[in-house]
Design an enzyme around this catalytic site. Sequence first.
Site, PDB file in Angstrom:
ATOM      1  N   GLU A 412     -52.372  26.198   6.271  1.00 49.89           N
ATOM      2  CA  GLU A 412     -52.925  27.151   7.245  1.00 49.89           C
ATOM      3  C   GLU A 412     -53.470  28.382   6.552  1.00 49.89           C
ATOM      4  O   GLU A 412     -52.955  28.810   5.512  1.00 49.89           O
ATOM      5  CB  GLU A 412     -51.808  27.577   8.226  1.00 49.89           C
ATOM      6  N   ASP A 416     -50.073  33.726  12.909  1.00 50.95           N
ATOM      7  CA  ASP A 416     -50.036  34.999  13.616  1.00 50.95           C
ATOM      8  C   ASP A 416     -48.896  34.916  14.639  1.00 50.95           C
ATOM      9  O   ASP A 416     -47.729  35.059  14.280  1.00 50.95           O
ATOM     10  CB  ASP A 416     -51.415  35.168  14.261  1.00 50.95           C
ATOM     11  N   PHE A 465     -56.616  43.231  11.848  1.00 52.05           N
ATOM     12  CA  PHE A 465     -57.520  42.097  11.947  1.00 52.05           C
ATOM     13  C   PHE A 465     -58.182  41.847  10.602  1.00 52.05           C
ATOM     14  O   PHE A 465     -58.842  42.698  10.037  1.00 52.05           O
ATOM     15  CB  PHE A 465     -58.574  42.284  13.046  1.00 52.05           C
TER      16      PHE A 465
HETATM   17  P1  IMP Z   1     -51.544  32.032  16.108  1.00 48.61           P
HETATM   18  O1  IMP Z   1     -51.586  30.842  16.971  1.00 48.61           O
HETATM   19  O2  IMP Z   1     -51.382  33.319  16.906  1.00 48.61           O
HETATM   20  O3  IMP Z   1     -50.558  31.956  14.983  1.00 48.61           O
HETATM   21  O4  IMP Z   1     -53.002  32.213  15.509  1.00 48.61           O
HETATM   22  C1  IMP Z   1     -53.425  31.527  14.406  1.00 48.61           C
HETATM   23  C2  IMP Z   1     -54.913  31.512  14.348  1.00 48.61           C
HETATM   24  O5  IMP Z   1     -55.500  32.721  14.857  1.00 48.61           O
HETATM   25  C3  IMP Z   1     -55.361  31.427  12.904  1.00 48.61           C
HETATM   26  O6  IMP Z   1     -55.459  30.110  12.478  1.00 48.61           O
HETATM   27  C4  IMP Z   1     -56.664  32.167  12.910  1.00 48.61           C
HETATM   28  O7  IMP Z   1     -57.697  31.258  13.211  1.00 48.61           O
HETATM   29  C5  IMP Z   1     -56.541  33.160  14.030  1.00 48.61           C
HETATM   30  N1  IMP Z   1     -56.191  34.508  13.502  1.00 48.61           N
HETATM   31  C6  IMP Z   1     -55.003  35.145  13.610  1.00 48.61           C
HETATM   32  N2  IMP Z   1     -55.053  36.356  13.031  1.00 48.61           N
HETATM   33  C7  IMP Z   1     -56.299  36.491  12.528  1.00 48.61           C
HETATM   34  C8  IMP Z   1     -56.959  37.535  11.799  1.00 48.61           C
HETATM   35  O8  IMP Z   1     -56.415  38.589  11.460  1.00 48.61           O
HETATM   36  N3  IMP Z   1     -58.253  37.317  11.452  1.00 48.61           N
HETATM   37  C9  IMP Z   1     -58.898  36.154  11.791  1.00 48.61           C
HETATM   38  N4  IMP Z   1     -58.318  35.163  12.445  1.00 48.61           N
HETATM   39  C10 IMP Z   1     -57.026  35.314  12.847  1.00 48.61           C
HETATM   40 MG    MG Z   2     -56.889  28.770  11.711  1.00 47.61          MG
END
Ligand code: IMP
Ligand code: MG
Length: 488
Positions: A412, A416, A465
């Site tokens: 990955e 997040d 971000f």
């Molecule tokens: P989660 O499901 O909240 O863990 O989000 C994961 C996905 O969100 C990652 O695979 C990224 O595609 C996107 N993402 C989360 N944080 C960022 C960031 O800071 N910049 C760009 N994409 C992000």
């Molecule tokens: Mg991703």
Amino acid sequence: MLKLGENPNPFEKEDTVQSHIATYYQALQEMAAGIASSDRLRDVLSAMVKDTASAMKSSGCSVLLFDPASGQLTHTVSHGLSDWYLRKGFVDADKSLGDTVEGKVVTVLDAATDPRVEYREMAQRQGIASMISVPLRQRDNIVGALRVYTREQRHFSADEIAFLSAVAGLMSLAIENAELRELETMPRTERDDMLSRPDRSRALQDLIKTNSFAHPSEEEFARLLDFYNIRWLYEPRSFTLEWDRDKVKEMFTPDFYLPELDLYVELTTMKQELMREKRRKLRRLQELYPEVNVKLLNKKDYHRLLAKYGYTPLGQPETISVDRILLSTSQIQGRVRQLGKAISRDYAGRSPLLIGILKGVVCFMSDLMRHISLPVSVDFMAISYYGAEEGSVRIMKDLDTSITGLDVIMVEDIVDTGMTLNYVLKHLAQRNPASLEVCTLLDKRVRRLVDLRLKYVGFEVPDEFLVGYGLDHQGKFRNLPFIGVITP
Ligand code: IMP
Ligand code: MG
């Protein structure tokens, strides 16, 4: 080993020894008072090296900082040593009284012949006969060395060693004190960020950087390097071009050294007569020191040079732009290499399948797989998010092959909230792989909603971000070779 108060020189009278000790007590007392009263670490340490040199009746004293990443020691504040001696070149910690960084006190009777001295000829020219090196500690780490140099050959006594160890202890306290003060004045997020990174504190970096630039263009260049997170040293080394016996007749001190690129940089203005002189010196330097990589740059050149090393201009014309670089290209590359090694070791004898989720993972996957020395396979999935509810995920492209009985590593870019990964892992677990682990480059742990086991993590990152190295903002910025912070 001599005991405290014992006289190393049988011809020295007892009362002389007593008067040395009185001098040491007084010096220590003044130093301790200085730490409490002064604000700048550099000023505190400058006064301390001066006092140490005079209390020891020695010709010079210097504080060297140790950089574990490069294994080098750098002179920071010193007294009684010439500029060319201080800038004589990088001091390899293991070649120069190497036991100091192992935590031991090292004494040298004859610096001109002792193989533990890295620059014997320079020491001789500087008029150094004997030297002593005492470690500087911070908690469990050795952060540097305190060194004293004498013009005459000297057997250092137990009292002298005890005195220097006490001074080194006070210096360590002064450093820690400066760091605490620095933390106090920082906003909370920046503070957490700093504590979570293994870098040197700003207080220590300030000690190394003299920061009195001779020219505004140097300051601009330094700022540009900082922006890109490229480590730099200002004028760390003077190259002697010509000696006149023990005096330096001509020397050349390039403006910057960039350790990660192993490159010296001399900035120039466009003035032709200056250029000609600099070119001549540079040619001479290359003849005498062919192993040294040095470049003469004007402003246009240095933007181009940074681009060549992968620090591209941020050429995204949108109103949104990168505020600061969080992880530089070399930091990322270094860490990805380590992760590849760890996987190769942990999965030795097996052929894992790496699975990535498009598109954010493309940069990380392509670099990571090239650092794994096992016969791996690779597959990708694509997902989309739907619905108002966070974490409603749909699989748009599934795997090409079956994973039953395989050792699967989910690769990955960033975890997040953990919702995406949680969904995908559940989905994959149903297909009975032999094992299922996660390797993520970035871990935004503070935002986690679902608890997940992440076996390999590249960097823990703050709640900001991030873009670059595969990460996008509305489809853009993925091609940046570093990871930066934007404020959308
Ligand atoms: P989660 O499901 O909240 O863990 O989000 C994961 C996905 O969100 C990652 O695979 C990224 O595609 C996107 N993402 C989360 N944080 C960022 C960031 O800071 N910049 C760009 N994409 C992000
Ligand atoms: Mg991703």
